[in-house]
Enzyme design. Structure first.
Site, mmCIF file in Angstrom:
data_model
loop_
_atom_site.group_PDB
_atom_site.id
_atom_site.type_symbol
_atom_site.label_atom_id
_atom_site.label_comp_id
_atom_site.label_asym_id
_atom_site.label_seq_id
_atom_site.Cartn_x
_atom_site.Cartn_y
_atom_site.Cartn_z
ATOM 1 N N PHE A 1 -26.115 -23.013 -0.617
ATOM 2 C CA PHE A 1 -26.186 -23.778 0.632
ATOM 3 C C PHE A 1 -27.116 -24.978 0.526
ATOM 4 O O PHE A 1 -27.610 -25.480 1.536
ATOM 5 C CB PHE A 1 -26.623 -22.877 1.793
ATOM 6 C CG PHE A 1 -27.753 -21.939 1.459
ATOM 7 C CD1 PHE A 1 -27.495 -20.616 1.155
ATOM 8 C CD2 PHE A 1 -29.066 -22.387 1.431
ATOM 9 C CE1 PHE A 1 -28.531 -19.753 0.846
ATOM 10 C CE2 PHE A 1 -30.098 -21.531 1.130
ATOM 11 C CZ PHE A 1 -29.835 -20.192 0.828
ATOM 12 N N GLU B 1 -28.340 -28.608 -2.172
ATOM 13 C CA GLU B 1 -28.256 -29.385 -3.396
ATOM 14 C C GLU B 1 -29.586 -30.094 -3.610
ATOM 15 O O GLU B 1 -30.352 -30.311 -2.662
ATOM 16 C CB GLU B 1 -27.107 -30.394 -3.354
ATOM 17 C CG GLU B 1 -27.306 -31.540 -2.392
ATOM 18 C CD GLU B 1 -26.277 -32.649 -2.576
ATOM 19 O OE1 GLU B 1 -25.698 -32.742 -3.674
ATOM 20 O OE2 GLU B 1 -26.076 -33.434 -1.624
ATOM 21 N N VAL B 2 -29.875 -30.436 -4.864
ATOM 22 C CA VAL B 2 -31.119 -31.120 -5.201
ATOM 23 C C VAL B 2 -30.772 -32.481 -5.782
ATOM 24 O O VAL B 2 -29.933 -32.589 -6.682
ATOM 25 C CB VAL B 2 -31.954 -30.310 -6.207
ATOM 26 C CG1 VAL B 2 -33.247 -31.056 -6.545
ATOM 27 C CG2 VAL B 2 -32.281 -28.935 -5.640
ATOM 28 N N ASP C 1 -38.748 -12.520 -7.145
ATOM 29 C CA ASP C 1 -37.595 -12.870 -7.994
ATOM 30 C C ASP C 1 -38.050 -13.675 -9.208
ATOM 31 O O ASP C 1 -37.427 -14.673 -9.578
ATOM 32 C CB ASP C 1 -36.550 -13.651 -7.193
ATOM 33 C CG ASP C 1 -35.192 -13.707 -7.905
ATOM 34 O OD1 ASP C 1 -34.921 -12.811 -8.735
ATOM 35 O OD2 ASP C 1 -34.426 -14.643 -7.644
ATOM 36 N N LYS D 1 -38.219 -14.654 -12.883
ATOM 37 C CA LYS D 1 -37.339 -14.533 -14.049
ATOM 38 C C LYS D 1 -37.353 -15.877 -14.763
ATOM 39 O O LYS D 1 -37.762 -16.904 -14.190
ATOM 40 C CB LYS D 1 -35.916 -14.161 -13.631
ATOM 41 C CG LYS D 1 -35.288 -15.113 -12.618
ATOM 42 C CD LYS D 1 -33.918 -14.621 -12.154
ATOM 43 C CE LYS D 1 -33.328 -15.551 -11.095
ATOM 44 N NZ LYS D 1 -31.996 -15.089 -10.644
ATOM 45 N N ASN E 1 -36.205 -19.045 -13.019
ATOM 46 C CA ASN E 1 -37.025 -19.603 -11.942
ATOM 47 C C ASN E 1 -38.360 -20.137 -12.442
ATOM 48 O O ASN E 1 -39.240 -20.454 -11.635
ATOM 49 C CB ASN E 1 -37.280 -18.541 -10.863
ATOM 50 C CG ASN E 1 -36.023 -18.233 -10.063
ATOM 51 O OD1 ASN E 1 -35.099 -19.031 -10.026
ATOM 52 N ND2 ASN E 1 -35.985 -17.069 -9.442
ATOM 53 N N ASP F 1 -38.222 -21.704 -6.825
ATOM 54 C CA ASP F 1 -37.284 -20.864 -6.082
ATOM 55 C C ASP F 1 -37.983 -19.740 -5.333
ATOM 56 O O ASP F 1 -38.033 -18.594 -5.793
ATOM 57 C CB ASP F 1 -36.215 -20.282 -7.004
ATOM 58 C CG ASP F 1 -35.019 -19.765 -6.212
ATOM 59 O OD1 ASP F 1 -35.150 -19.593 -4.985
ATOM 60 O OD2 ASP F 1 -33.961 -19.520 -6.815
ATOM 61 N N THR G 1 -33.312 -9.957 -9.178
ATOM 62 C CA THR G 1 -32.237 -10.019 -10.164
ATOM 63 C C THR G 1 -32.231 -8.719 -10.961
ATOM 64 O O THR G 1 -33.295 -8.270 -11.404
ATOM 65 C CB THR G 1 -32.449 -11.226 -11.085
ATOM 66 O OG1 THR G 1 -32.504 -12.407 -10.279
ATOM 67 C CG2 THR G 1 -31.313 -11.347 -12.088
#
Length: 650
Positions: A19, A21-22, A129, A131, A134, A150, A169
Site C-alpha cells: 500500500f 511506494e518509495v 520483524d 531480518k 529490513n 520497516d 517472518t
C-alpha cells in the site's frame, strides 16, 4: 501536497509495497537527497493501525543505525513520509552475494544492530520483524552504517504489556510468538540470534520445506552448528548464538546483556567508530548470480565466436577417456565426440566433470586447493573442449564461478547456463551446476529438487537443461544434474538418502520429458552428472549394484522395478561408460599414491585420486555418469578409436 512539492523535487521510484511506494526526492533549497514514502490510504483499509504505529515510532526515534523520519505531510488520500535516504542496499542481498561474513565483520554488524535495538527497547519499542531484508546499508562505501528500517510491525509497549499479535517472518520468528501465549521485546533478540547465525555461515539455523515443519523446529529450538560449516568458528560466537536462541524467553539475553557478551566485546568498534570493511563485494553487481542465470557473450565484431566450429550433419558418437599421464581431475572427466566419420578430435568434444569447487567454509583436509585446481582446469583442460557440463562449481559466497565464465568467454565459449541462486531460507546455496558452450543455447529449463536431506538440505540441488544448436541439421539436449549425496559408502536400499535420490530421479525424468517434447523426437539427449549412485559390481552377487539397476529403470521407464508398458514414455538411455569398458570406472575415491596402483596381474592401473573428505579415502566409487538416448534422430553410435589411449580401471 503543494507544500511538499514546493520544498522537494520528487524523482524516480525506488520501490513499492502493498500500500505504499518509495520515491527519491531532492530538497530544492539544500540539494540534499531524501526518500519519500507515499502511503495510499485507500489501499490500507484495516491496516491503519500498522501505519499509525510506524509513524508514531519514526517520530519518536533518533539513532545513527535507524532510518530517520525527517518530516511528515498528509492529505485526505495520502501520507508522505520524508525519510533519510539509504543507498547501500539490503544486508540480505549482501549475504547472498558474499556468502557469509567473517567473525569480526559479523560481530560489528550485530553490535550496531544491538545498539539500535537496545535504544528502541529503552523507549519501550519492539521491532518484531528484524531480518536481513529490513537491515540496510547507508551507502555503498566501505564504512557504511547498518540501518534498521520497516517499522510496520513494530509496537510501543508499556513495561507490563504483553504483546499477543502473531507477526514476523517465519524463519526469524520467536517460539513464544508461534505459541501465541504473549511475548515481549525479547522477540527481537531471538531474531538477532538467527541473523548472527546467517551472517557467519550464510544459511539459517531453522529450515524446512513447509511452515508447519519449520515452526515445529523453532518451537523446540532444534538447530545445529553443522560440520564443516561451523568447524572454524569460535566457541564464543556459538555461545553468543546459543544464549539468544533460547526457547524460554525469560532465559534469553536482553539487548544490554548481549552487547556485553565476550564475543561482541572482542570485536566491538571503538566509540563513534563507523563499521568498516563490511562488504567485500558489491550488492548490486551486474552479474549477480541471483539474476544472471543464462548468458550470451557478444563478440566485438558481432559475429558468432563459434563460427569456425560449424560443420555438417553429425552421425557418430565417440566416447574417449584420458591417458595415464593426465591428472586426477582429467581422469575423472569423460569426453564425447560428435563427428561425421572423422578421426577423433575433429568433431565436437564434450566434457562432464565434478570440479569440487565448493562454497567457502567447506574445506577438505587442511586445504582443497580450490584456486589452484580451478586455474589448472581453466588453462589446461577447458580449451580442449566445445561443450562442458560441470558439477559443484558453486557461485555462493565466491567469485570463482564468475571467473571461470569470464575465462571461458575469452577462449570462445559464447554461451553458458548455470543454476539459479536461491534465497537464504530456501536452498540458500545454489545448485553448483554450469554448462559452457561454443554453440548457441537456444532453449533452457531449470529444476530445483523438491527436497534434499542431511547436509544437502543447504544446497538447491537440481538439474539444468540446455538445448544446443550444433548446426542447421543437428541439435542436442544436454541435461546436467547432481543428486542427493550419501553420508557413507555402503547404503541400504531402504535408507532415506536412497529413497530421496529415487524421488529426485523421478523429478529429473519428468523434467526431461517435458523439456524435450516440444522439440519433437529427433534430437538426441545426453544426461550427465554426479548421480551419487555407486554402480560397481557386487562381489557377492556378481552384477551391478541394486541401486544402479533401479536408477536405470527409473530413467528409462519411470518406475523402480518392472518392465515397460504401452502407456509408458520410454527414454532408452545407454550407459556409455559401461558400454565402453564393460565395467564401471571409478570416478570418486582414493586408491593409491599418485592415483596409480599395482594390480594383481602386475599391470599398472589408473585409480581416482580425490581431494574430498577424509571419510571418502579408499571408497573407490563409480558415481558419475554419461547417458545417451538416441531417440529417432540421426544414427548415433558408440565406437572405439584405436588412436586414443584408453586406460583400464580398478
Amino acid at each position: 501536497m503543494d507544500k511538499l512539492t514546493r520544498r522537494y523535487e520528487i524523482g524516480q521510484a525506488l520501490g513499492s509495497g502493498a500500500f505504499s511506494e518509495v520515491r527519491q526526492a531532492v530538497d530544492k533549497n539544500t540539494g540534499q537527497q531524501y526518500a519519500i514514502k507515499i502511503i495510499d490510504k485507500s489501499k490500507c483499509a484495516g491496516k491503519e493501525g500498522m501505519i499509525h504505529s510506524e509513524v508514531n515510532i519514526l517520530k519518536k526515534v533518533k539513532h545513527e543505525n535507524i532510518i530517520s523520519l525527517i518530516e511528515l505531510y498528509e492529505t485526505e488520500t495520502k501520507l508522505y513520509l520524508v525519510m533519510e535516504l539509504v543507498t547501500g542496499g539490503e544486508l540480505f542481498d549482501s549475504i547472498v552475494e558474499k556468502g557469509h561474513y567473517s567473525e569480526p565483520e559479523s560481530a560489528r554488524i550485530v553490535y550496531r544492530i544491538l545498539s539500535a535495538v537496545n535504544y528502541l527497547h529503552d523507549l519501550g519499542i519492539a521491532h518484531r520483524d528484524l531480518k536481513p531484508e529490513n537491515l540496510m546499508f547507508s551507502d555503498k562505501t566501505s564504512n557504511a552504517r547498518i540501518m534498521i528500517g520497516d517499522f510496520g510491525l513494530s509496537k510501543i509497549f508499556n513495561e507490563e504489556e504483553v504483546m499477543k499479535t502473531a507477526c514476523g517472518t517465519p524463519g526469524y520468528v520467536a517460539p513464544e510468538v508461534l505459541k501465541r501465549k504473549g511475548y515481549s521485546r525479547s522477540v527481537d533478540l531471538w531474531s538477532i540470534g538467527v541473523i548472527t547465525y546467517i551472517l557467519l555461515v550464510g544459511y539459517p539455523p531453522f529450515y524446512e520445506e513447509n511452515n508447519a515443519a519449520l515452526f515445529a523446529l523453532i518451537m523446540k529450538g532444534d538447530y545445529e552448528f553443522d560440520s564443516p560449516y561451523w568447524d572454524n568458528i569460535s566457541k564464543e560466537a556459538k555461545d553468543f548464538i546459543s544464549k539468544l536462541l533460547v526457547v524460554d524467553h525469560e532465559k534469553r539475553l536482553d539487548a544490554r546483556a548481549a552487547i556485553e557478551h565476550p564475543w561482541i566485546k572482542r570485536f566491538k568498534p571503538e566509540e563513534n567508530e563507523l563499521v568498516d570493511n563490511l562488504r567485500k563485494l558489491s550488492v548490486n553487481s551486474p552479474e549477480s548470480p541471483a539474476t544472471d542465470i543464462v548468458g550470451h557473450f557478444e563478440t566485438d565484431n558481432n559475429e558468432s565466436a563459434d563460427s569456425e566450429h560449424e560443420f555438417e550433419r553429425q552421425e557418430t558418437v565417440v566416447l574417449q577417456n584420458s591417458n595415464p599421464k593426465q591428472t586426477a581431475a582429467e581422469r575423472q572427466s569423460t569426453a564425447v565426440n560428435l563427428v561425421e566419420k572423422k578421426p577423433a578430435g575433429d568433431g565436437i568434444r564434450f566434457l562432464s566433470l565434478n570440479l569440487f569447487i565448493r562454497p567457502p567454509l567447506v574445506k577438505t583436509n587442511s586445504s582443497d586447493y580450490k584456486d589452484a585446481r580451478l586455474t589448472y582446469f581453466s588453462e589446461h583442460i577447458l580449451p580442449n573442449y566445445d561443450i562442458v557440463a560441470l558439477q559443484e562449481i558453486y557461485a555462493r559466497g565466491s567469485s570463482r564461478q564468475k571467473k571461470l565464465i569470464s575465462r571461458a568467454k575469452e577462449i570462445g565459449f559464447s554461451y553458458y547456463l548455470r543454476s539459479p541462486a536461491q534465497d537464504l531460507l530456501k536452498g540458500f546455496i545454489d545448485g553448483g551446476l554450469l554448462i559452457l558452450s561454443r554453440y548457441p543455447i537456444i532453449h533452457t529449463t531449470r529444476l530445483t529438487f523438491e527436497k534434499s536431506i542431511n547436509t544437502d538440505r543447504f544446497t538447491a540441488k537440481g538439474a539444468i537443461h540446455a538445448h544446443i544448436q550444433i548446426s542447421d541439421d543437428l541439435r542436442i539436449h544436454i541435461f546436467n544434474t547432481h543428486l542427493q549425496s550419501s553420508p557413507s559408502v555402503v547404503v541400504d536400499l531402504n535408507d532415506p538418502v536412497v529413497t530421496n535420490r529415487q524421488k529426485q530421479l523421478q523429478e529429473l525424468r519428468e523434467m526431461m520429458i517435458n523439456s524435450v517434447k516440444q522439440f519433437g523426437d529427433s534430437d538426441p539427449i545426453i544426461l550427465v552428472g554426479d548421480m551419487n549412485v555407486n554402480s560397481r559390481f557386487s562381489k557377492t552377487i556378481g552384477r551391478h549394484s541394486p541401486e544402479y539397476s533401479q536408477m536405470m529403470n527409473i530413467l528409462k521407464y519411470g518406475r523402480i522395478t518392472g518392465e515397460a508398458t504401452s502407456q509408458d514414455t520410454i527414454l532408452q538411455f545407454n550407459d556409455l561408460l559401461y558400454e565402453r569398458y564393460n565395467e564401471h570406472p571409478i570416478t570418486f575415491g582414493d586408491s593409491g599414491e599418485e592415483g596409480i596402483v599395482a594390480y594383481k596381474d602386475g599391470q599398472k592401473r589408473i585409480a581416482e585420486k580425490t581431494l574430498t573428505e577424509k571419510s571418502a579415502v579408499g571408497c573407490c566409487q563409480s558415481i558419475d555418469y554419461l547417458f545417451l538416448a538416441n531417440r529417432s534422430g540421426p544414427a548415433l553410435k558408440f565406437e572405439t578409436n584405436e588412436n586414443i589411449l584408453v586406460p583400464t580401471f580398478v
